[in-house]
Motif scaffolding. Structure first.
Motif, PDB file in Angstrom:
ATOM      1  N   THR A   1      -5.095   5.906   1.066  1.00 32.62           N
ATOM      2  CA  THR A   1      -4.767   4.581   1.591  1.00 32.62           C
ATOM      3  C   THR A   1      -5.986   3.674   1.589  1.00 32.62           C
TER       4      THR A   1
ATOM      5  N   ILE B   1       0.839  -1.196   0.000  1.00 31.22           N
ATOM      6  CA  ILE B   1       0.000   0.000   0.000  1.00 31.22           C
ATOM      7  C   ILE B   1       0.876   1.248   0.000  1.00 31.22           C
TER       8      ILE B   1
ATOM      9  N   GLU C   1      -8.736  -1.231  -3.719  1.00 34.98           N
ATOM     10  CA  GLU C   1      -8.302  -1.646  -5.055  1.00 34.98           C
ATOM     11  C   GLU C   1      -7.494  -2.949  -4.998  1.00 34.98           C
TER      12      GLU C   1
ATOM     13  N   ALA D   1       2.303   2.698  -3.461  1.00 29.29           N
ATOM     14  CA  ALA D   1       1.343   3.389  -4.333  1.00 29.29           C
ATOM     15  C   ALA D   1       0.978   4.763  -3.788  1.00 29.29           C
ATOM     16  N   ILE D   2       0.889   4.894  -2.483  1.00 30.05           N
ATOM     17  CA  ILE D   2       0.500   6.171  -1.876  1.00 30.05           C
ATOM     18  C   ILE D   2       1.651   7.166  -1.932  1.00 30.05           C
TER      19      ILE D   2
ATOM     20  N   GLN E   1      -6.606   2.627  -1.956  1.00 23.71           N
ATOM     21  CA  GLN E   1      -5.612   1.644  -2.412  1.00 23.71           C
ATOM     22  C   GLN E   1      -5.893   0.268  -1.827  1.00 23.71           C
TER      23      GLN E   1
END
Length: 129
Positions: free
Chosen positions: A71, A52, A77, A55-56, A74
């Motif tokens: 978050t 996570i 997803e 990506a953040i 994500q």
């Protein structure tokens, strides 16, 4: 409390991590309001699971609220993509079970059963003679 914040790691859902983080930060900010958003965002990201966090971090959020919202998105997803992968794997295995065609491993040529490779090899030898 600051040590607890530094040691905080996500072990379950983002929502639970977020709640623990908010409890600790509220206690810290009550005693010392000098902590800025950059430090808090860095600490929040530092405790997230790697899948996570990566990506953040690309979004470079400016405050904890934005970081929390990203978050949660994500995490959702990732769960959806895992479900799709599991569903796809199940459908592939079902497809393989239905599409399997049993190929004959031997050719019946009268008295004995001869494997196809041996039959071809014998034919080739006879032709060469």
């Amino acid at each position: 409390m600051l040590r607890h914040l530094e040691a905080l790691k996500q072990t379950s859902s983002v929502t639970e991590y977020q709640q623990h983080f908010e409890e600790l930060t509220h206690g810290i900010i009550l005693h010392n309001p000098a902590f800025d958003d950059t430090y808090l965002v860095t600490r929040f990201l530092g405790g997230l699971k790697e899948e996570i966090r990566a990506a953040i971090a690309l979004h470079r959020p400016k405050d904890v609220d934005t970081t929390s919202a990203l978050t949660l998105l994500q995490e959702e997803e990732l769960e959806n993509s895992k479900k799709k992968i599991i569903h796809r794997d199940q459908s592939k295995s079902a497809y393989k079970a239905f599409s399997r065609v049993d190929k004959p491993k031997t050719i019946d040529s009268g008295k004995s059963k001869i494997k196809p490779v041996e039959n071809k090899l014998g034919s080739l030898k006879a032709y060469c003679r």
